[in-house]
Motif scaffolding. Structure first.
Motif, PDB file in Angstrom:
ATOM      1  N   GLY A   1      30.777  66.748  17.872  1.00  0.00           N
ATOM      2  CA  GLY A   1      31.589  67.696  17.015  1.00  0.00           C
ATOM      3  C   GLY A   1      32.479  66.982  18.440  1.00  0.00           C
ATOM      4  O   GLY A   1      32.429  67.218  19.116  1.00  0.00           O
TER       5      GLY A   1
ATOM      6  N   GLU B   1      43.032  71.311  10.038  1.00  0.00           N
ATOM      7  CA  GLU B   1      42.755  70.573   8.931  1.00  0.00           C
ATOM      8  C   GLU B   1      43.951  71.667   7.764  1.00  0.00           C
ATOM      9  O   GLU B   1      43.048  72.615   7.768  1.00  0.00           O
ATOM     10  CB  GLU B   1      40.933  70.049   8.197  1.00  0.00           C
ATOM     11  CG  GLU B   1      40.642  69.623   9.435  1.00  0.00           C
ATOM     12  CD  GLU B   1      39.197  69.756   8.812  1.00  0.00           C
ATOM     13  OE1 GLU B   1      38.463  69.800   7.843  1.00  0.00           O
ATOM     14  OE2 GLU B   1      38.034  69.638   9.952  1.00  0.00           O
TER      15      GLU B   1
ATOM     16  N   ASP C   1      40.691  74.680   7.660  1.00  0.00           N
ATOM     17  CA  ASP C   1      40.329  74.694   8.745  1.00  0.00           C
ATOM     18  C   ASP C   1      41.068  75.063   9.354  1.00  0.00           C
ATOM     19  O   ASP C   1      42.143  73.935   9.975  1.00  0.00           O
ATOM     20  CB  ASP C   1      39.638  73.835   9.410  1.00  0.00           C
ATOM     21  CG  ASP C   1      38.485  74.000  10.864  1.00  0.00           C
ATOM     22  OD1 ASP C   1      38.663  75.161  10.782  1.00  0.00           O
ATOM     23  OD2 ASP C   1      37.651  73.250   9.973  1.00  0.00           O
TER      24      ASP C   1
HETATM   25  P1  PGA Z   1      33.521  68.959  14.825  1.00  0.00           P
HETATM   26  O1  PGA Z   1      35.052  70.309  14.398  1.00  0.00           O
HETATM   27  O2  PGA Z   1      33.092  68.663  13.826  1.00  0.00           O
HETATM   28  O3  PGA Z   1      35.502  67.934  15.745  1.00  0.00           O
HETATM   29  O4  PGA Z   1      33.487  70.202  15.811  1.00  0.00           O
HETATM   30  C1  PGA Z   1      35.011  69.969  13.300  1.00  0.00           C
HETATM   31  C2  PGA Z   1      35.590  71.346  12.273  1.00  0.00           C
HETATM   32  O5  PGA Z   1      35.594  72.392  13.256  1.00  0.00           O
HETATM   33  O6  PGA Z   1      35.086  71.979  10.821  1.00  0.00           O
END
Ligand code: PGA
Ligand code: ZN
Length: 421
Positions: A39, A162, A241
């Protein structure tokens, strides 16, 4: 019995050209190989990925995590039964010995745990989803398409991370992807017309990034226009999101949004306005990751799905705390946030038993490994978030197409709340 005969890890690169682990687990009767995602917009309470530091790969190397798999974990697990996922995951946790998995690395543990899962499925000679869900695996997930990216995932000015379109009014997963793709093309045409060609550059998850845009209402507005142009008003809802922790200032206790500061109450009012203006059906991380009380207030106030991502970090104990508080009504599930398959499955099952929805999710750093698609189907999660374009995302869709084609009994959910057709 699927006796483990060898476990080995290697350093590979993910879709951001950043190092991650690939773990191979061999048994007497089948081999599993799993890649670990990573992430960028991470929660504070996630399992900790071990990174080497230093100059190599700007500190992001995973050679230490690789050695932890090869030198510490492998010798402890060789000889054990890969079918005993829970025992193996417990052993991984005790070998690590820390609450946040920082000694051996959440990335090392995730790779081994997933590798064991895939090896066990191979040894039974069944598809991964069937090993996970057995006779009950039947629900294809509703995909959440992040068509306009902001926050940590894009180089633009949108604070929300998002802005998603969600095909809830179609009959099959194949139709869900087809109609969403058409919305994506049409949105591209509209964005180019209004914001110029540079708006078509994509972010980490392959969604558009119109850099001039800073108001989430503009993103929802233009997504809705694309949907309307195609006559798909009955087929789609919108979602976001927000990833609010990433524009929250803990000293001032305010959120920085569109050049202004919002208190918690003002932000909640803003969500009220957004959800009454647009057909928004789901908000992920609308408040910062420690605000369980705010999540409860919002869940009571709005009649939409409220998902905890950074809030729960796929961790059964944080999820239980949230359930006790009435915070959110859905769980975002990311295996590497918690570090083992059985903890992730526990989180999903606690969620479902308490009437919380489950959305299985990628990370912004992915590889082409498709265990995610099988996990979503195997758990009957009912929802998946895996980005838009680029092969590490589209491979998940291609895998789900294959599952839908191969299984007559597979069904597409009628709405977000129910995985039962
Ligand atoms: P990440 O973000 O995979 O970069 O942590 C995706 C999310 O916040 O859902
Ligand atoms: Zn999130």
């Amino acid at each position: 019995m699927a006796k483990i005969t060898g476990i080995s890890a290697e350093e590979i690169v993910d879709c951001r050209l950043e190092p991650t682990l690939r773990v191979t687990v061999e048994t007497e009767s089948g081999t599993g190989r799993a890649d670990v995602p990573c992430g960028r917009s991470r929660g504070e309470n996630e399992a900790v990925d071990l990174r080497d530091g230093g100059e190599r790969y700007a500190g992001l190397g995973v050679r230490d995590a690789v050695s932890n798999v090869n030198d510490t974990i492998a010798p402890a697990l060789v000889g054990q039964n890969a079918l005993h996922q829970r025992t193996i995951d417990e052993e991984l946790r005790s070998l690590d010995g820390t609450e946040d998995k920082s000694r051996l690395g959440g990335n090392a543990l995730t790779g081994v745990s997933l590798g064991v899962l895939k090896a066990a499925a191979a040894s039974r000679n069944v598809p991964l989803y069937q090993y996970i869900g057995g006779v009950n695996a039947h629900a294809l997930p509703i995909p959440f398409f992040d068509l306009i990216e902001g926050g940590e995932l894009a180089a633009g000015n949108l604070a929300f991370q998002e802005h998603q379109v969600v095909p809830v009014g179609v009959d099959s997963f194949a139709e869900a992807v087809r109609t969403s793709a058409e919305v994506y093309y049409e949105l591209g045409r509209l964005l180019k017309e209004e914001y110029g060609e540079s708006a078509l550059n994509v972010g980490y998850e392959g969604g558009y990034t119109p850099t001039e845009m800073s108001d989430p209402r503009d993103a929802f507005e233009i997504e809705l226009r694309a949907i309307e142009e195609l006559g798909y008003e009955d087929e789609f809802v919108l979602a976001a999101d927000v990833a609010a922790s990433h524009f929250y200032d803990p000293t001032e206790e305010t959120y920085s949004l569109m050049g202004e500061r919002f208190s918690r109450g003002e932000l909640i009012d803003f969500y009220d306005e957004l959800t009454s203006t647009y057909p928004i059906a789901s908000l992920e991380d609308p408040l910062h990751e420690e605000d369980f009380g705010g999540f409860r207030a919002l869940t009571e106030e709005l009649d939409v799905q409220i998902i905890g991502d950074d809030l729960f970090v796929s961790n059964p104990s944080r999820l239980r705390e949230g359930i006790d508080d009435g915070a959110a009504n859905a769980l975002l599930l990311k295996v590497n946030q918690v570090g083992t398959v059985s903890e992730a499955i526990d989180a999903a099952s606690i969620a479902h038993r308490n009437g919380y929805a489950v959305q299985v999710s990628e990370r912004s750093g992915q590889t082409a490994d498709t265990w995610l698609a099988d996990l979503a189907f195997g758990l009957n999660a009912g929802q998946i978030k895996t980005g838009v374009t680029r092969s590490e995302r589209t491979e998940q869709y291609n895998r789900l197409f294959a599952i839908e084609r191969e299984l007559d009994a597979a069904a597409y959910p009628k709405n977000l709340a129910s995985v039962f057709a």
